[in-house]
Design a protein around this motif. Structure first.
Motif, PDB file in Angstrom:
ATOM      1  N   ASP A  79       0.829  -1.208   0.000  1.00  0.00           N
ATOM      2  CA  ASP A  79       0.000   0.000   0.000  1.00  0.00           C
ATOM      3  C   ASP A  79       0.864   1.260   0.000  1.00  0.00           C
ATOM      4  O   ASP A  79       0.581   2.222  -0.726  1.00  0.00           O
ATOM      5  CB  ASP A  79      -0.960   0.002   1.193  1.00  0.00           C
ATOM      6  CG  ASP A  79      -2.035  -1.062   1.066  1.00  0.00           C
ATOM      7  OD1 ASP A  79      -2.465  -1.355  -0.076  1.00  0.00           O
ATOM      8  OD2 ASP A  79      -2.459  -1.604   2.098  1.00  0.00           O
ATOM      9  N   ALA A  80       1.924   1.270   0.804  1.00  0.00           N
ATOM     10  CA  ALA A  80       2.822   2.424   0.835  1.00  0.00           C
ATOM     11  C   ALA A  80       3.527   2.591  -0.509  1.00  0.00           C
ATOM     12  O   ALA A  80       3.704   3.713  -0.994  1.00  0.00           O
ATOM     13  CB  ALA A  80       3.850   2.268   1.959  1.00  0.00           C
ATOM     14  N   GLU A  81       3.922   1.482  -1.138  1.00  0.00           N
ATOM     15  CA  GLU A  81       4.588   1.566  -2.438  1.00  0.00           C
ATOM     16  C   GLU A  81       3.622   2.066  -3.507  1.00  0.00           C
ATOM     17  O   GLU A  81       3.980   2.904  -4.343  1.00  0.00           O
ATOM     18  CB  GLU A  81       5.179   0.207  -2.830  1.00  0.00           C
ATOM     19  CG  GLU A  81       5.893   0.194  -4.147  1.00  0.00           C
ATOM     20  CD  GLU A  81       7.154   1.045  -4.224  1.00  0.00           C
ATOM     21  OE1 GLU A  81       7.758   1.089  -5.316  1.00  0.00           O
ATOM     22  OE2 GLU A  81       7.557   1.688  -3.220  1.00  0.00           O
ATOM     23  N   ALA A  82       2.381   1.567  -3.484  1.00  0.00           N
ATOM     24  CA  ALA A  82       1.379   2.046  -4.448  1.00  0.00           C
ATOM     25  C   ALA A  82       1.144   3.543  -4.267  1.00  0.00           C
ATOM     26  O   ALA A  82       1.037   4.283  -5.253  1.00  0.00           O
ATOM     27  CB  ALA A  82       0.081   1.263  -4.291  1.00  0.00           C
ATOM     28  N   GLU A  83       1.091   4.009  -3.037  1.00  0.00           N
ATOM     29  CA  GLU A  83       0.907   5.436  -2.756  1.00  0.00           C
ATOM     30  C   GLU A  83       2.108   6.245  -3.282  1.00  0.00           C
ATOM     31  O   GLU A  83       1.946   7.303  -3.888  1.00  0.00           O
ATOM     32  CB  GLU A  83       0.749   5.649  -1.253  1.00  0.00           C
ATOM     33  CG  GLU A  83       0.511   7.092  -0.869  1.00  0.00           C
ATOM     34  CD  GLU A  83       0.334   7.268   0.634  1.00  0.00           C
ATOM     35  OE1 GLU A  83       0.804   8.297   1.145  1.00  0.00           O
ATOM     36  OE2 GLU A  83      -0.261   6.384   1.275  1.00  0.00           O
ATOM     37  N   GLU A  86       1.797   6.455  -6.980  1.00  0.00           N
ATOM     38  CA  GLU A  86       0.731   7.389  -7.363  1.00  0.00           C
ATOM     39  C   GLU A  86       1.247   8.826  -7.340  1.00  0.00           C
ATOM     40  O   GLU A  86       0.920   9.624  -8.223  1.00  0.00           O
ATOM     41  CB  GLU A  86      -0.465   7.265  -6.423  1.00  0.00           C
ATOM     42  CG  GLU A  86      -1.367   6.095  -6.721  1.00  0.00           C
ATOM     43  CD  GLU A  86      -2.569   6.059  -5.809  1.00  0.00           C
ATOM     44  OE1 GLU A  86      -3.687   5.959  -6.351  1.00  0.00           O
ATOM     45  OE2 GLU A  86      -2.408   6.140  -4.567  1.00  0.00           O
ATOM     46  N   LYS A  87       2.058   9.149  -6.342  1.00  0.00           N
ATOM     47  CA  LYS A  87       2.623  10.499  -6.257  1.00  0.00           C
ATOM     48  C   LYS A  87       3.552  10.793  -7.430  1.00  0.00           C
ATOM     49  O   LYS A  87       3.774  11.957  -7.770  1.00  0.00           O
ATOM     50  CB  LYS A  87       3.353  10.685  -4.929  1.00  0.00           C
ATOM     51  CG  LYS A  87       2.392  10.759  -3.754  1.00  0.00           C
ATOM     52  CD  LYS A  87       3.119  10.893  -2.445  1.00  0.00           C
ATOM     53  CE  LYS A  87       2.104  10.917  -1.299  1.00  0.00           C
ATOM     54  NZ  LYS A  87       2.746  10.887  -0.002  1.00  0.00           N
ATOM     55  N   ILE A  93      -5.274   0.631 -10.694  1.00  0.00           N
ATOM     56  CA  ILE A  93      -6.314   0.090 -11.558  1.00  0.00           C
ATOM     57  C   ILE A  93      -7.226  -0.839 -10.759  1.00  0.00           C
ATOM     58  O   ILE A  93      -8.438  -0.722 -10.815  1.00  0.00           O
ATOM     59  CB  ILE A  93      -5.703  -0.667 -12.759  1.00  0.00           C
ATOM     60  CG1 ILE A  93      -4.819   0.273 -13.582  1.00  0.00           C
ATOM     61  CG2 ILE A  93      -6.781  -1.301 -13.619  1.00  0.00           C
ATOM     62  CD1 ILE A  93      -5.527   1.501 -14.148  1.00  0.00           C
ATOM     63  N   ALA A  94      -6.633  -1.755  -9.998  1.00  0.00           N
ATOM     64  CA  ALA A  94      -7.435  -2.709  -9.221  1.00  0.00           C
ATOM     65  C   ALA A  94      -6.553  -3.395  -8.185  1.00  0.00           C
ATOM     66  O   ALA A  94      -5.353  -3.584  -8.403  1.00  0.00           O
ATOM     67  CB  ALA A  94      -8.048  -3.766 -10.132  1.00  0.00           C
ATOM     68  N   GLU A 103      -1.021   1.482 -13.348  1.00  0.00           N
ATOM     69  CA  GLU A 103      -0.703   1.925 -14.699  1.00  0.00           C
ATOM     70  C   GLU A 103       0.216   3.133 -14.617  1.00  0.00           C
ATOM     71  O   GLU A 103      -0.067   4.086 -13.883  1.00  0.00           O
ATOM     72  CB  GLU A 103      -1.980   2.288 -15.454  1.00  0.00           C
ATOM     73  CG  GLU A 103      -1.754   2.610 -16.911  1.00  0.00           C
ATOM     74  CD  GLU A 103      -3.061   2.790 -17.648  1.00  0.00           C
ATOM     75  OE1 GLU A 103      -3.673   1.766 -18.030  1.00  0.00           O
ATOM     76  OE2 GLU A 103      -3.463   3.952 -17.830  1.00  0.00           O
ATOM     77  N   ALA A 104       1.300   3.077 -15.364  1.00  0.00           N
ATOM     78  CA  ALA A 104       2.250   4.183 -15.427  1.00  0.00           C
ATOM     79  C   ALA A 104       1.615   5.357 -16.168  1.00  0.00           C
ATOM     80  O   ALA A 104       0.660   5.171 -16.932  1.00  0.00           O
ATOM     81  CB  ALA A 104       3.522   3.727 -16.144  1.00  0.00           C
ATOM     82  N   PRO A 105       2.140   6.556 -15.985  1.00  0.00           N
ATOM     83  CA  PRO A 105       1.604   7.706 -16.723  1.00  0.00           C
ATOM     84  C   PRO A 105       1.651   7.523 -18.236  1.00  0.00           C
ATOM     85  O   PRO A 105       0.878   8.132 -18.967  1.00  0.00           O
ATOM     86  CB  PRO A 105       2.516   8.865 -16.298  1.00  0.00           C
ATOM     87  CG  PRO A 105       3.133   8.442 -15.020  1.00  0.00           C
ATOM     88  CD  PRO A 105       3.210   6.935 -15.065  1.00  0.00           C
ATOM     89  N   THR A 106       2.522   6.646 -18.701  1.00  0.00           N
ATOM     90  CA  THR A 106       2.655   6.380 -20.135  1.00  0.00           C
ATOM     91  C   THR A 106       1.833   5.186 -20.612  1.00  0.00           C
ATOM     92  O   THR A 106       1.952   4.767 -21.752  1.00  0.00           O
ATOM     93  CB  THR A 106       4.142   6.155 -20.483  1.00  0.00           C
ATOM     94  OG1 THR A 106       4.687   5.200 -19.568  1.00  0.00           O
ATOM     95  CG2 THR A 106       4.927   7.448 -20.376  1.00  0.00           C
ATOM     96  N   GLY A 107       1.013   4.606 -19.710  1.00  0.00           N
ATOM     97  CA  GLY A 107       0.057   3.574 -20.107  1.00  0.00           C
ATOM     98  C   GLY A 107       0.437   2.138 -19.837  1.00  0.00           C
ATOM     99  O   GLY A 107      -0.403   1.250 -19.959  1.00  0.00           O
TER     100      GLY A 107
END
Length: 132
Positions: A79-83, A86-87, A93-94, A103-107
């Motif tokens: 969860d901390a890594e996903a956060e 995100e920053k 995604i799920a 998903e990366a900013p580039t898709g």
């Protein structure tokens, strides 16, 4: 609290009816072996490759979506890594079973998974706790 993460490996997603043949192809193409044909569980059908370069984690996975390759980032706090990601511009995604599909900013899609063996391979990077 700080957390650690690092590249875990690559997952070769195959839209196929014959996972054995797909795993055999990729093992031979990459100069590896099929280490475990039964590495999946009740909801995931995949096979683990062995003798991989740099002891990299590589799986061949049967999927319903188009074939592609994605990477996994492993962390002792998903969860901390996903956060953190995100920053940096990624988006969740799920949450699937026990990992985040992101998903990366580039898709490109990738997963954040639980760290299996922190002492194996490249040392994980330690990230500072987020400031409130």
């Amino acid at each position: 609290m700080s957390h650690r993460s690092r590249l875990s490996g690559f997952i070769i997603d195959c839209n196929t009816g014959d996972l054995d043949a797909a795993a055999d192809f990729w093992a031979q193409a990459l100069g590896c072996t099929v280490a475990n044909r039964d590495a999946g569980d009740d909801t995931a059908d995949y096979q683990m490759l062995g003798n991989t370069p740099g002891d990299l984690h590589i799986e061949v996975q049967k999927v319903d979506h188009p074939s592609r390759v994605h990477l996994d980032i492993e962390s002792d706090d998903i969860d901390a890594e996903a956060e953190r990601l995100e920053k940096l511009g990624a988006k969740k995604i799920a949450f699937v079973k026990r990992w985040w599909v992101m998903e990366a900013p580039t898709g490109q899609r990738f997963c954040v998974v639980k760290m299996k063996d922190p002492s194996r391979g490249q040392a994980p990077h330690t990230w500072p706790a987020p400031k409130d």
